[in-house]
Structure formats: C-alpha cells, structure tokens
Design an enzyme around this catalytic site. Structure first.
Site, short mmCIF file in Angstrom:
data_model
loop_
_atom_site.label_atom_id
_atom_site.label_comp_id
_atom_site.label_asym_id
_atom_site.label_seq_id
_atom_site.Cartn_x
_atom_site.Cartn_y
_atom_site.Cartn_z
N ASP A 16 0.87 -1.16 0.00
CA ASP A 16 0.00 0.00 0.00
C ASP A 16 0.92 1.22 0.00
OD1 ASP A 16 -2.28 1.66 0.35
OD2 ASP A 16 -1.96 1.66 2.51
N ASP A 18 -0.13 5.02 1.12
CA ASP A 18 -0.32 5.98 2.21
C ASP A 18 -0.20 5.30 3.57
OD1 ASP A 18 -1.16 8.41 0.61
OD2 ASP A 18 -2.61 6.92 -0.09
#
Length: 517
Positions: A16, A18
């Site tokens: 991922d 963020d």
C-alpha cells in the site's frame, strides 16, 4: 505452517502507499484533515464556527480503532469479543451506569457480529481504522456535543453531512480541480505533510527486484495524488521500483469483487478509459481492477500456478482482512501505534528525519533570503514610483505589508502553539487508553466502578493477530535486514506477542491478557 515468515520465500511483494511506504507527519496531517472536514461543515452546511477552534489537549480524543454508533452518537472502544471497554457520547465519557444502560450487563455492542465478520461499512456505524479518516472521529464527537448543546436530536442525519465533507475533500477529481482544503494544501507544501523514504528503504526495494521478486504498488489513492507522493518520498524514478502500479484500487472491493464488477482500466493523462479491460496481460500502470485478474497475471509473470504473495498495509478494513481472506496472501501490518508504546523509531527513520529537518531549515533560509531580496526590489520600485504616488497611497501600501507580515507571524505562532502539547494520533490516549489492550471495567458493590485484574485485548489488536502474518511500526524497521531473515509470525498456538517486530508494544508485555476469540 511454519512458525516463521521470510520475504525470500515470497514470489511477489506488494505495498500500500499511504501510511505504509509513505509515512506522514501525523500531527500536521491530522490538523489539516480536521480543518478540511470542519471547514466544509461550517461553510457549506451552516455548522457552528466553534468547530474550527481546537486546543492541543483536544487531540487526546483522536484515537484509532473507535467505532461511532450513528444511531445515538456514541463512540465505543471494543474488546475482541465485542465487549464495550470504554464509550463516550460525543466527547463526554459515559459513566459505568450509562454504559450498562446502553449495552446491558454484558456490555455487548449490538452490531459487533456484522463488523467482526465482514468489516463492511454500514448505515448504523462507522469504523475509524486509518489516519485519513481518524480526525473525523474527533469531529463527530464535537458535532454530537454541538447538537446536544442546542437540544437537538442526535441521529444518523448528521452523518450525511460528514460523508459530504469527506467526499468534498477526497473525491477523485478534487486533486485536479484544487477542490476542498486537503489536496491544495499538500500540493502547495508536500514536505510539510509527507516524510521521504530513507535511502535504506529505496535500496531494499531495489534489492527485492534484483532478487527476482515481482513488486506491486496497490493504492486507493488516485493516480495524480499517487504521482505527487511517490515523487516526493521515493524520487523521480519511482516507477522503476515496481512492476505493477494500481491506483484508485477502491479497496477492499479490489479483493472482494469479481472482474465484471470492477474491471481494470488504463489511464491517459491520469484519466481512466471508459471501457474496462477483459483481462490483465502485461505489467504496467492501471486503475481500479480486481484480485482474480491480477492473480492470473502474477501466475504468468512468476511461472508458478500459485505464486506466494505478501502485502504490506496499514488498514485492517482495506488491506489486512481482504488480502488475507479473499486473496489468501501473507500480510504485514504497519502499526505506528507500536512506536506510541515504547518501540523505538528505527535508526534509518531517525537519520532520515534529521536530514529532512536540515533540508527544511536550508529551504526556510533560502525562502527568507528570496523574500528579503524581493522586498528590497519592491522597496526600490516603490521609491522610483514614489513621485507619482500620493502620500496616502504609500501609507496604505505600508499598512498592507505590515498586515501581511503580522498575519504570517500569527499563522506561524498558531502552528507552533498547536504542536506544543498535542498528542500524536499514534500515541496512547488519556481518555481511551492503549490501542492494544485495556482493563475490562465492571460495577462493584453499590455501583462503584472497579477494574478486573485481567486485561483484555482490544478488538483491533485481536484482528491484527488474526489477519496479519506479522506487525511492524514502519517498513524502515526491516529494510536493513537480509531478505531471508526469519520473522516469528502470529499464530493461534503462540502467545499474542509473537508476531511483533522488533518487539511487542509496552501494554502487551506486562501482565496476563485474555484474547477472547
């Protein structure tokens, strides 16, 4: 299954973006997100402007893992079995008697089964499990306080305004259109909110590609925001680090939906093509998409019928639960709350922060010098034109410059004041306690509140153990280790502290815990 996990055993390594590869300056970002939401409510929905006023102490309420009950305005912290450990109405703590009145003698939250088995969102509740949402928990609490103060009924209607505030600031066109408060602020000064990755992390990513691993980046952020972040935290050549980049992935639907519900789309100038792809036949940059089509491509790329995949993420709802449950992937959860409970920041992260601070100071000096030079030039121009200006105009110009200077100084002073005494969102809270564990409060004699000797794991902590292979405070903590390093994994047959690296948080190391499964 082995008691240990190693990256060298994986064919595919996914991330991922963020709060996983990209860490944020949480205090600055949280203030910005809160202001983004609150400003919308005040300016567009007519809410009380007092919502915009916060003190540093107010931020103690901001705590990951809370569930807001939209039917009554309560926020609850849950144990692994659905027991309500702590609760507030708005931001006001509920007494023991009030908790028993709301949730009965067993203190059971009625929607727990729905949340615990699917992690889906509901018209009845909202689970705050990531830092993009988290300031909304504080805002929700304060909105309920405001409604109570006005004598108005608290029901799910206020949530429609909250959803509108979220959409106004985060919708996919907001970045391009400079809509809302959040994206324009990050675009204007990314270094204020984003922490660059250390050179150690960049070298770690390159080493995995050189070792023949397929590297994925799967983020729900839109492509234009992804580009801004990656260029700032990884450098201009960030695309060379990944074989496949998927933006606007709309997790958890990426993992749970079938291909015709969420096809992959190509991008042209950050705009999605209207027609979805029938299959994914080559590496590249895509938007939206689904796990089955990605899985087929990974089988082709690795030459294996069932490639072993590990995915790093920070959200239980969007990353850990769907990747492990639908994709059957190994999962590594980034849990910044570990640093909030005694786990030291990695040496690479500390060095990177020091370097970033030095760069910020140099940048500030350059800006000051440029500003001084510009002011000198402006003064020279003003003197040349003074003979054509009236005395009143000259005075008005001076007053405007003084006002601008005073305003800049006020904003700088305000930022410094807000940072002093403000709890980082990843730290334990005086009001909510530890993210990982809490005492189960019950009524004693004559209704006197007491605490049981045994501590209970929180539902969030239990979920980490159930759906994650292991947990780390940041990717920096493992970036310097060899790929064949063997990490102890979480297992039902081992103590609940087994899967934390480099060590468990403080609250899990003292006393006996009860993990109600």
């Amino acid at each position: 299954m082995s008691d240990y996990f190693s990256l060298s055993d994986c064919d595919v390594i996914g991330f991922d973006l963020d709060h996983t590869l990209c860490r944020y300056h949480l205090k600055e970002t949280s203030r910005l997100i809160y202001e983004s939401f609150a400003r919308y409510l005040v300016d567009h929905k007519g809410y009380d402007p007092d919502l915009l006023l916060l003190t540093p102490a107010t931020w103690d309420f901001c705590f990951k893992g809370l569930v807001v009950d939209l039917e009554d305005g309560n926020l609850v912290k849950l144990a692994a079995d659905g027991t309500v450990l702590r609760a507030t109405h708005g931001t006001r703590d509920l007494t023991e008697a009030e908790i028993l009145q709301h949730y009965g003698p067993q203190r059971q939250w009625k929607h727990f089964h729905s949340l615990n088995t699917s992690f889906t969102r509901s018209a009845h509740y909202y689970f705050y499990d990531n830092y993009f949402d988290l300031p909304g928990a504080l805002l929700c609490g304060r909105v309920v306080d405001m409604l109570n103060k006005r004598g108005e009924e608290v029901n799910a209607e206020f949530w429609k305004d909250m959803v509108a505030a979220i959409d106004h600031n985060y919708n996919t066109s907001a970045f391009k259109e400079d809509a809302g408060t959040y994206f324009p602020s990050v675009k204007r000064d990314p270094g204020r909110y984003l922490q660059p990755c250390s050179e150690e992390v960049k070298a770690w990513l390159r080493s995995m590609k050189e070792a023949g691993k397929v590297l994925l980046l799967i983020t729900s952020s839109h492509s234009d925001y992804c580009r801004l972040i990656c260029e700032h935290v990884l450098g201009k050549d960030y695309e060379d680090l990944f074989d496949i980049i998927i933006t606007n992935a709309l997790k958890p639907g990426f993992f749970s939906l079938v291909p015709h519900q969420r096809p992959f789309r190509t991008l042209v100038d950050d705009v999605e093509e209207s027609e979805g792809l029938q299959a994914l036949d080559k590496p590249g940059w895509y938007s939206q998409g689904n796990w089955p089509h990605l899985h087929q491509l990974l089988k082709t790329m690795t030459g294996k019928p069932e490639p072993k995949v590990v995915y790093f993420g920070d959200s239980m709802r969007s990353d850990m639960f769907p990747a492990s449950s639908f994709g059957r992937w190994e999962t590594v959860m980034v849990v910044e709350e570990m640093e909030g409970e005694g786990v030291p920041t990695s040496a690479a992260a500390r060095a990177n922060q020091a370097q970033a601070q030095t760069q910020d100071q140099d940048q500030d000096q350059d800006q000051d010098q440029a500003q001084t030079q510009a002011q000198t030039q402006a003064q020279d121009q003003a003197q040349d034109q003074a003979q054509d200006q009236t005395q009143d105009q000259a005075q008005a110009q001076t007053q405007t410059q003084d006002q601008d200077k005073d305003q800049d100084q006020d904003q700088e002073t305000k930022a410094k004041f807000e940072d002093q005494g403000m709890k980082a969102p990843s730290d334990s809270s005086r009001q909510w306690g530890s993210y990982f564990m809490d005492a189960h409060k019950s009524s004693g004699e004559a209704g006197v509140e007491k605490e049981e000797q045994d501590q209970k794991l929180t539902w969030c902590c239990h979920s980490i153990h159930k759906y994650s292979t292991m947990a780390i405070p940041s990717v920096e903590h493992i970036a310097g280790l060899p790929l064949d390093y063997k990490f102890p994994r979480f297992s039902p047959d081992r103590p609940p502290t087994s899967g934390y690296y480099p060590r468990p948080p403080d609250s899990l190391q003292g006393g006996r815990s009860r993990d109600a499964s």
